[in-house]
Scaffold this active site. Structure first.
Site, PDB file in Angstrom:
ATOM      1  N   HIS A  13       0.875  -1.196   0.000  1.00 19.79           N
ATOM      2  CA  HIS A  13       0.000   0.000   0.000  1.00 19.79           C
ATOM      3  C   HIS A  13       0.898   1.229   0.000  1.00 19.79           C
ATOM      4  CE1 HIS A  13      -3.750   2.242   1.562  1.00 19.79           C
ATOM      5  NE2 HIS A  13      -2.819   3.154   1.276  1.00 19.79           N
ATOM      6  N   HIS A  15       1.581   5.376  -1.657  1.00 20.89           N
ATOM      7  CA  HIS A  15       1.224   6.561  -2.457  1.00 20.89           C
ATOM      8  C   HIS A  15       2.498   7.124  -3.054  1.00 20.89           C
ATOM      9  CE1 HIS A  15      -2.889   6.802  -0.817  1.00 20.89           C
ATOM     10  NE2 HIS A  15      -2.316   6.262   0.252  1.00 20.89           N
ATOM     11  N   LEU A  16       2.576   7.124  -4.374  1.00 25.41           N
ATOM     12  CA  LEU A  16       3.771   7.679  -5.035  1.00 25.41           C
ATOM     13  C   LEU A  16       3.519   9.057  -5.607  1.00 25.41           C
ATOM     14  CD1 LEU A  16       5.412   4.724  -7.017  1.00 25.41           C
ATOM     15  CD2 LEU A  16       6.316   5.923  -5.014  1.00 25.41           C
ATOM     16  N   ARG A  17       2.240   9.454  -5.703  1.00 23.37           N
ATOM     17  CA  ARG A  17       1.893  10.760  -6.301  1.00 23.37           C
ATOM     18  C   ARG A  17       2.342  10.828  -7.764  1.00 23.37           C
ATOM     19  NH1 ARG A  17      -1.239  10.894  -1.928  1.00 23.37           N
ATOM     20  NH2 ARG A  17      -0.240  11.723  -0.088  1.00 23.37           N
ATOM     21  N   ASN A  41      -5.193   7.431  -5.905  1.00 21.68           N
ATOM     22  CA  ASN A  41      -5.909   8.681  -5.569  1.00 21.68           C
ATOM     23  C   ASN A  41      -5.133   9.926  -6.007  1.00 21.68           C
ATOM     24  OD1 ASN A  41      -3.985   8.170  -3.546  1.00 21.68           O
ATOM     25  ND2 ASN A  41      -5.123   9.287  -1.996  1.00 21.68           N
ATOM     26  N   LYS A  99      -9.392  -0.246  -5.789  1.00 23.56           N
ATOM     27  CA  LYS A  99      -9.431   0.415  -4.476  1.00 23.56           C
ATOM     28  C   LYS A  99     -10.782   1.059  -4.219  1.00 23.56           C
ATOM     29  CE  LYS A  99      -7.934   2.343  -0.690  1.00 23.56           C
ATOM     30  NZ  LYS A  99      -6.704   2.581   0.023  1.00 23.56           N
ATOM     31  N   HIS A 136     -10.442   1.139   1.878  1.00 24.45           N
ATOM     32  CA  HIS A 136     -10.213   2.127   2.926  1.00 24.45           C
ATOM     33  C   HIS A 136     -11.396   1.991   3.885  1.00 24.45           C
ATOM     34  CE1 HIS A 136      -8.621   6.007   4.576  1.00 24.45           C
ATOM     35  NE2 HIS A 136      -9.796   5.918   5.161  1.00 24.45           N
ATOM     36  N   HIS A 174      -4.503  -0.639   5.877  1.00 23.18           N
ATOM     37  CA  HIS A 174      -4.085   0.111   7.070  1.00 23.18           C
ATOM     38  C   HIS A 174      -5.024  -0.082   8.274  1.00 23.18           C
ATOM     39  CE1 HIS A 174      -6.913   2.796   5.142  1.00 23.18           C
ATOM     40  NE2 HIS A 174      -6.041   3.328   4.333  1.00 23.18           N
ATOM     41  N   LEU A 219      -4.748   9.152   7.988  1.00 18.58           N
ATOM     42  CA  LEU A 219      -6.048   8.484   8.057  1.00 18.58           C
ATOM     43  C   LEU A 219      -5.902   7.032   7.612  1.00 18.58           C
ATOM     44  CD1 LEU A 219      -8.339  11.302   6.653  1.00 18.58           C
ATOM     45  CD2 LEU A 219      -8.362  10.367   8.985  1.00 18.58           C
ATOM     46  N   ASP A 247       1.496   2.630   3.522  1.00 24.37           N
ATOM     47  CA  ASP A 247       0.654   3.825   3.363  1.00 24.37           C
ATOM     48  C   ASP A 247       1.519   5.088   3.430  1.00 24.37           C
ATOM     49  OD1 ASP A 247      -1.602   5.278   2.830  1.00 24.37           O
ATOM     50  OD2 ASP A 247      -2.420   5.156   4.851  1.00 24.37           O
ATOM     51  N   HIS A 251       3.176  14.424   1.494  1.00 22.78           N
ATOM     52  CA  HIS A 251       2.603  15.745   1.191  1.00 22.78           C
ATOM     53  C   HIS A 251       3.714  16.741   1.478  1.00 22.78           C
ATOM     54  CE1 HIS A 251      -1.663  14.540   0.977  1.00 22.78           C
ATOM     55  NE2 HIS A 251      -1.402  13.740   1.999  1.00 22.78           N
ATOM     56  N   ALA A 263      -3.785  14.680   5.477  1.00 22.87           N
ATOM     57  CA  ALA A 263      -3.488  13.424   6.174  1.00 22.87           C
ATOM     58  C   ALA A 263      -2.417  12.673   5.410  1.00 22.87           C
ATOM     59  CB  ALA A 263      -4.750  12.578   6.263  1.00 22.87           C
TER      60      ALA A 263
HETATM   61  O1  DOR Z   1      -3.141   9.426   5.671  1.00 22.80           O
HETATM   62  C1  DOR Z   1      -3.544   9.126   4.566  1.00 22.80           C
HETATM   63  N1  DOR Z   1      -3.030   9.701   3.467  1.00 22.80           N
HETATM   64  N2  DOR Z   1      -4.517   8.239   4.463  1.00 22.80           N
HETATM   65  C2  DOR Z   1      -5.103   7.972   3.286  1.00 22.80           C
HETATM   66  O2  DOR Z   1      -5.993   7.184   3.268  1.00 22.80           O
HETATM   67  C3  DOR Z   1      -4.697   8.694   2.064  1.00 22.80           C
HETATM   68  C4  DOR Z   1      -3.340   9.211   2.182  1.00 22.80           C
HETATM   69  C5  DOR Z   1      -3.015  10.224   1.132  1.00 22.80           C
HETATM   70  O3  DOR Z   1      -3.268   9.983  -0.040  1.00 22.80           O
HETATM   71  O4  DOR Z   1      -2.486  11.276   1.485  1.00 22.80           O
HETATM   72 ZN    ZN Z   2      -3.305   5.129   1.650  1.00 25.58          ZN
END
Ligand code: DOR
Ligand code: ZN
Length: 347
Positions: A13, A15-17, A41, A99, A136, A174, A219, A247, A251, A263
């Site tokens: 799990h 997030h690479l953006r 996302n 997802k 989620h 998560h 989150l 996860d 940011h 988050a």
């Molecule tokens: O903390 C989080 N950040 N929880 C998520 O479910 C999404 C993630 C994000 O994409 O920033």
């Molecule tokens: Zn996530």
């Protein structure tokens, strides 16, 4: 010198953006991890197989020279997702999971699902072709307290869904509560859970005691200590239904240190050191490989990695950068609030 060698881990799990952040962070994952389930996302989200194909190419283009890494792509489920497109994505080998974000649950989830009935045809197709649903697991109902959202989701959404579609493979992402751990343990099949590095280390005090600490806000939000202890017991138990999904969610600092911060906790850079610390504390270093390198592939029907990594315990604390600089701005790295002594040795 104490060392431990394990099969190369995967992150189930991540997030690479995109763009500058992707370019800044991807090397922190590909340095240690062979594969990762890539969260969809983005803005706009990765909704179709064509979107996923294009995103995969951007990820591969951003990979540092000499790194080998396999992004396992996912689709962001919407109420208009086409079951045929999902099936084609799976058959082509591109798509590893879909997802489910309940609309409004987290970062960029406003396009997520409001009414599960509307996505039943897609979920039925996924059950038929053996494609896992990553969930989620939080309700978004305003009346439900944010610390209860996972437990209420299990009772009111996940359990009814699994009864309705027992053949659907569900990865509960998560997990942050004892309720989640107990629910997964009680399932006889088709349910597994990812656990993040940071939820093994912090409880909710980290966010709130002595001032608001935005870099511990994610989150699902970290819960009480007894939940953290349940997560640690599950992760270090060797039980094949629990495995690592960091996860890691970068940011840039400016978006976290403000009146309404995003988050997400950025852990890719020091995750393996943090995990070795946790597993050592729990006298379970011999089960780190199951959690980080074996249980995930087995759940996703893949072979574990042939390559290995070696972690070594240094006498002196290992220094990690406090921030990962990207062309979009700095991203603060997770600080476990204790010295880290484990490091992944360079090959
Ligand atoms: O903390 C989080 N950040 N929880 C998520 O479910 C999404 C993630 C994000 O994409 O920033
Ligand atoms: Zn996530």
């Amino acid at each position: 010198m104490k060392t431990i060698t394990i099969r190369r881990p995967d992150d189930w799990h991540l997030h690479l953006r995109d763009g500058a952040v992707l370019e800044g962070v991807i090397g922190d994952t590909s340095r240690h991890f062979a594969r990762a389930i890539i969260m969809p996302n983005l803005v706009p989200p990765v909704v179709t197989t064509a979107d996923a194909q294009a995103y995969r190419q951007r990820i591969m283009a951003a990979l540092p020279q000499g790194h080998r890494f396999e992004p396992l792509m996912t689709l962001y489920l919407t109420e208009t997702t086409s079951a045929d497109d999902v099936e084609e994505g799976k058959r082509s080998g591109l798509i590893s999971a879909v997802k489910l974000y309940p609309a409004g649950a987290t970062t960029n989830s406003h396009g997520g699902v409001r009414d599960l009935d509307k996505v039943m045809p897609v979920l039925e197709r996924m059950a038929a072709i053996g494609l896992p649903l990553c969930v989620h697991g939080e309700v978004t109902t305003p009346e439900v307290d944010i610390f209860d959202r996972e437990a209420v989701f299990i009772e009111t959404v996940l359990d009814p869904l699994r009864r309705r579609l027992p053949d659907l493979k569900v990865t509960m992402e998560h997990v942050t509560t004892k309720d989640g751990i107990d629910y997964i343990k009680a399932a006889d099949r088709n349910l597994a859970g990812t656990i993040t590095t940071h939820h093994l280390i912090i409880n909710r005090n980290a966010i709130l005691v002595g001032g608001i600490r935005p870099h511990y806000y994610c989150l699902p939000v970290a819960k009480r200590e007894h939940h953290r202890l349940a997560l640690r017991a599950a992760a270090t138990s060797g039980d094949g239904r629990f495995f690592l999904g960091t996860d890691s969610a970068p940011h840039v600092d400016e978006l976290k240190e403000c009146g309404c911060g995003c988050a997400g906790i950025y852990t890719s850079l020091n995750t393996m050191s943090c995990l070795a610390h946790v597993f050592e504390q729990e006298n379970a270093l011999d089960r780190l490989e199951a959690f980080a390198s074996l249980n995930g592939p087995s759940w996703y029907g893949l072979a574990p990695n042939e390559e290995t990594i070696t972690l070594s315990r240094q006498q002196e604390p290992v220094q990690f950068p406090a921030r990962r600089d990207t062309a979009a701005g700095p991203v603060t790295v997770f600080d476990p609030m204790f010295p880290l002594h484990w490091t992944v040795l360079d090959k």
